[in-house]
Design a protein around this motif. Sequence first.
Motif, mmCIF file in Angstrom:
data_model
loop_
_atom_site.group_PDB
_atom_site.id
_atom_site.type_symbol
_atom_site.label_atom_id
_atom_site.label_comp_id
_atom_site.label_asym_id
_atom_site.label_seq_id
_atom_site.Cartn_x
_atom_site.Cartn_y
_atom_site.Cartn_z
ATOM 1 N N ASP A 176 -3.002 2.770 4.645
ATOM 2 C CA ASP A 176 -3.826 2.452 5.031
ATOM 3 C C ASP A 176 -4.676 1.901 5.390
ATOM 4 O OD1 ASP A 176 -4.017 5.946 4.669
ATOM 5 O OD2 ASP A 176 -5.170 6.219 3.109
ATOM 6 N N MET A 177 -4.168 0.350 5.048
ATOM 7 C CA MET A 177 -4.743 -0.730 4.977
ATOM 8 C C MET A 177 -4.102 -1.574 5.861
ATOM 9 S SD MET A 177 -5.824 -2.347 0.824
ATOM 10 C CE MET A 177 -6.874 -1.379 0.142
ATOM 11 N N LYS A 178 -2.935 -1.454 6.724
ATOM 12 C CA LYS A 178 -2.307 -1.614 7.344
ATOM 13 C C LYS A 178 -0.980 -1.878 7.424
ATOM 14 C CE LYS A 178 -4.997 0.424 10.414
ATOM 15 N NZ LYS A 178 -5.010 2.276 11.214
ATOM 16 N N ALA A 179 -0.298 -2.476 5.782
ATOM 17 C CA ALA A 179 0.906 -3.017 5.756
ATOM 18 C C ALA A 179 1.942 -1.730 6.251
ATOM 19 C CB ALA A 179 1.436 -2.518 4.527
ATOM 20 N N GLU A 180 2.613 -2.531 7.026
ATOM 21 C CA GLU A 180 3.655 -2.060 8.246
ATOM 22 C C GLU A 180 4.630 -1.492 7.055
ATOM 23 O OE1 GLU A 180 4.301 -1.745 10.644
ATOM 24 O OE2 GLU A 180 2.563 -3.088 11.873
ATOM 25 N N PRO A 181 5.449 0.091 7.541
ATOM 26 C CA PRO A 181 5.848 0.628 5.959
ATOM 27 C C PRO A 181 6.893 -0.151 5.434
ATOM 28 C CG PRO A 181 4.849 2.205 7.762
ATOM 29 C CD PRO A 181 4.587 0.796 8.509
ATOM 30 N N PHE A 182 8.039 -0.458 6.981
ATOM 31 C CA PHE A 182 9.374 -0.805 5.974
ATOM 32 C C PHE A 182 9.229 -2.535 5.661
ATOM 33 C CE2 PHE A 182 7.964 -3.163 10.673
ATOM 34 C CZ PHE A 182 8.396 -4.390 10.506
ATOM 35 N N LEU A 183 8.212 -2.762 5.935
ATOM 36 C CA LEU A 183 8.373 -3.901 5.110
ATOM 37 C C LEU A 183 7.666 -3.928 3.146
ATOM 38 C CD1 LEU A 183 6.370 -6.232 7.654
ATOM 39 C CD2 LEU A 183 8.464 -6.857 6.860
ATOM 40 N N LEU A 184 6.475 -2.709 4.080
ATOM 41 C CA LEU A 184 5.634 -2.262 2.605
ATOM 42 C C LEU A 184 7.133 -1.568 1.168
ATOM 43 C CD1 LEU A 184 3.558 -2.050 1.050
ATOM 44 C CD2 LEU A 184 3.428 0.471 1.537
ATOM 45 N N ALA A 185 8.092 -0.870 1.789
ATOM 46 C CA ALA A 185 9.199 -0.523 0.888
ATOM 47 C C ALA A 185 10.510 -1.592 1.069
ATOM 48 C CB ALA A 185 10.189 0.921 2.331
ATOM 49 N N SER A 186 9.843 -2.709 1.858
ATOM 50 C CA SER A 186 10.688 -3.894 1.277
ATOM 51 C C SER A 186 10.654 -4.442 0.296
ATOM 52 C CB SER A 186 11.852 -4.180 2.055
ATOM 53 O OG SER A 186 12.128 -3.820 3.446
ATOM 54 N N THR A 187 9.298 -4.662 0.290
ATOM 55 C CA THR A 187 8.797 -5.512 -1.124
ATOM 56 C C THR A 187 7.807 -5.107 -2.038
ATOM 57 O OG1 THR A 187 6.874 -5.103 0.727
ATOM 58 C CG2 THR A 187 8.011 -7.205 0.986
ATOM 59 N N ILE A 188 8.012 -3.933 -2.103
ATOM 60 C CA ILE A 188 7.406 -2.888 -4.308
ATOM 61 C C ILE A 188 8.788 -3.196 -4.930
ATOM 62 C CG2 ILE A 188 6.564 -1.240 -4.385
ATOM 63 C CD1 ILE A 188 5.055 -0.544 -2.254
ATOM 64 N N ASN A 189 7.972 -4.170 -5.821
ATOM 65 C CA ASN A 189 9.111 -3.471 -7.034
ATOM 66 C C ASN A 189 8.795 -2.440 -8.226
ATOM 67 O OD1 ASN A 189 10.595 -6.261 -6.385
ATOM 68 N ND2 ASN A 189 8.924 -6.645 -7.638
ATOM 69 N N MET A 190 7.447 -2.847 -8.233
ATOM 70 C CA MET A 190 6.761 -0.933 -9.619
ATOM 71 C C MET A 190 5.215 -1.679 -9.054
ATOM 72 S SD MET A 190 6.744 -2.779 -12.746
ATOM 73 C CE MET A 190 4.877 -1.974 -12.553
ATOM 74 N N ILE A 191 5.283 0.280 -9.216
ATOM 75 C CA ILE A 191 3.624 0.168 -9.240
ATOM 76 C C ILE A 191 2.878 1.546 -10.567
ATOM 77 C CG2 ILE A 191 1.545 1.037 -8.141
ATOM 78 C CD1 ILE A 191 3.836 1.039 -5.271
ATOM 79 N N GLU A 192 2.502 0.690 -11.245
ATOM 80 C CA GLU A 192 1.895 1.200 -12.600
ATOM 81 C C GLU A 192 0.383 1.845 -12.599
ATOM 82 O OE1 GLU A 192 -0.372 0.545 -16.326
ATOM 83 O OE2 GLU A 192 0.079 -1.536 -15.622
ATOM 84 N N ALA A 193 0.331 2.831 -13.172
ATOM 85 C CA ALA A 193 -1.387 3.082 -13.233
ATOM 86 C C ALA A 193 -1.361 3.431 -14.234
ATOM 87 C CB ALA A 193 -1.747 4.558 -12.211
ATOM 88 N N GLN A 194 -3.072 3.401 -14.875
ATOM 89 C CA GLN A 194 -3.442 3.241 -15.780
ATOM 90 C C GLN A 194 -4.591 3.642 -16.377
ATOM 91 O OE1 GLN A 194 -2.428 -1.353 -17.349
ATOM 92 N NE2 GLN A 194 -4.626 -1.007 -18.333
#
Length: 588
Positions: free
Chosen positions: A444-462
Amino acid sequence: MCSRLFCLIKNNMIQPFIQYLLSKQALSQEIAQKLSDEYEQGGRALDTVIFEGAKIEEEKLLQYKGEFYHLPAVDLAQKAIPTKALGIIPKEIINNYQMIPFDIEGEALRVAMVNPANLKAREAVDFLARQKGWNTQFYVATSRGLKHAMDNYGGNLSSQVEEALEYADEGGKKEVKQVYKTDENLEEVIKSAPVSKMVSVIMRHAVEGGASDIHIEPGDKETRVRYRVDGELHSTLALPKYIHASIVSRIKVMANLKLDETRKPQDGRIHLTIANKEIDLRVSTLPLTGTEKVVMRILDVTRGAPKLEELGFIGRSKEIIEKNIQQPNGLFLVTGPTGSGKSTTLFSALSMLNKEAVNIITLEDPVEYHLEGANQSQVRAEVGYTFASGLRSILRQDPDIIMVGEIRDNETAQLAVQAALTGHFVLSTLHTNSAAGAIPRLLDMKAEPFLLASTINMIEAQRLVRRICKDCKEADQLTEEMSQRVQSVLASIPDAVLYKGINKAKPVFYKGKGCGKCSNTGYLGRLSIIEIIENTKELNSIIAKGFSTEEANKEFIRQGFVSMIQDGVMKAALGLTTVEDIIMATKD
């Protein structure tokens, strides 16, 4: 085995109290000698050396001390010291002689001592007591008990503030009341000893009590002071309404805010040293009808970041973080609402990465932890130094690791993705309710899907929940409905990711009964409940194609994903927190 003569010689070189424990078979000969040698090196009290080195329970150690010294024992950690006993003996004497008065009854002054064999200390107390017509009764206590009592010594908050209010007589109060009504000579009230002392005492008690925030709120008839401790607000003090303007003005002076500006909010900062800690207080004033409210966020800038296990990371979640933190580049995201401990988790991770060979730069609002060797920068929106502009500047500082306090807008999100893509390891936070929710939020913040897919390592929620006090923990009897609910959650957890020590068939849950150490709340401290997703080839493909929630959920199950409520229920079954706290923290 040693000869009788050798053992006798060796035992004579051991401290008498340790010899007594040896005779009670509470220690082995080897441990007794080791503890005695450690004590002789100096620096620590004898019972502290024994407690840490021999692992004797505090209650048992206190019992042994009472028997050895032929004195009644008192557990100061469980003892609420009455106001009348506080301040009788100067704090310097208490520190020097390791003793404290804990009660007065009639003419009897009861004094607890860590080392009753110190005759000089006894004489000093007897002398002070005789001057006031008291007879001294000595008790034995432990060093840990004394420390707990010392933390509260000098009077409780209410009594100290009351003392400040009664600085002269009723005439003094009338004078302050008149100043409040006319707003004349306000500077004189601000600088007066009673107001200064009240503000100082309020701040000091908040820091010593482990509060994260101080609220000073005007009411119709009185001003209420509340502390946020372990995530919950507690009313601590009620002050006369006439003193409110003076207290607010005193805080404004300390925070370099405008005294005459009462129509709009103001933000400032106070730096203090309290209990040998460097403390920053972020001050926020808010205009209300005819008056102002003040909230102060307490930040201990000298404390180090806690380790992951101290925060509540165990099992799979700890393994995933430790694995992904070794990546040379990519995005490491922590999500959750305000006050869920995101910054603390980031700094715990950063402290693991903090080495001589890397250049760490952080961009924060505000700087909450000091990280030795890192370059920490404070954003200042009022001069145009935002997360986005700061991140753009950081990229020209040859960083290896970048920590961005929060991704708030499209520009910051796109810059963070670009930084991760160009070989930097980027850590940041995001406001989403779940780990999976971070991906559509970034899209939604206009991050490109293919770039985001290549850069995310992990996401943690708490989320943060309260820890059960270890000193008063007991088994809890859940209602039938609650029991069925948690049993259902436990049954849904695969055995491969179940935390060690949990019996899924017959789980036991706990609560805190309430004791002196936890101020009768049953809780002491907080820990995180967590859910983590890590990027895989399968998830990478799902994100690049626009992120299908249905496909992503299948991939999470394949990963062995542990949801936040599953993590929380397992921690409740381990006796770390209560089921009620888990349900409250995870409800939609």
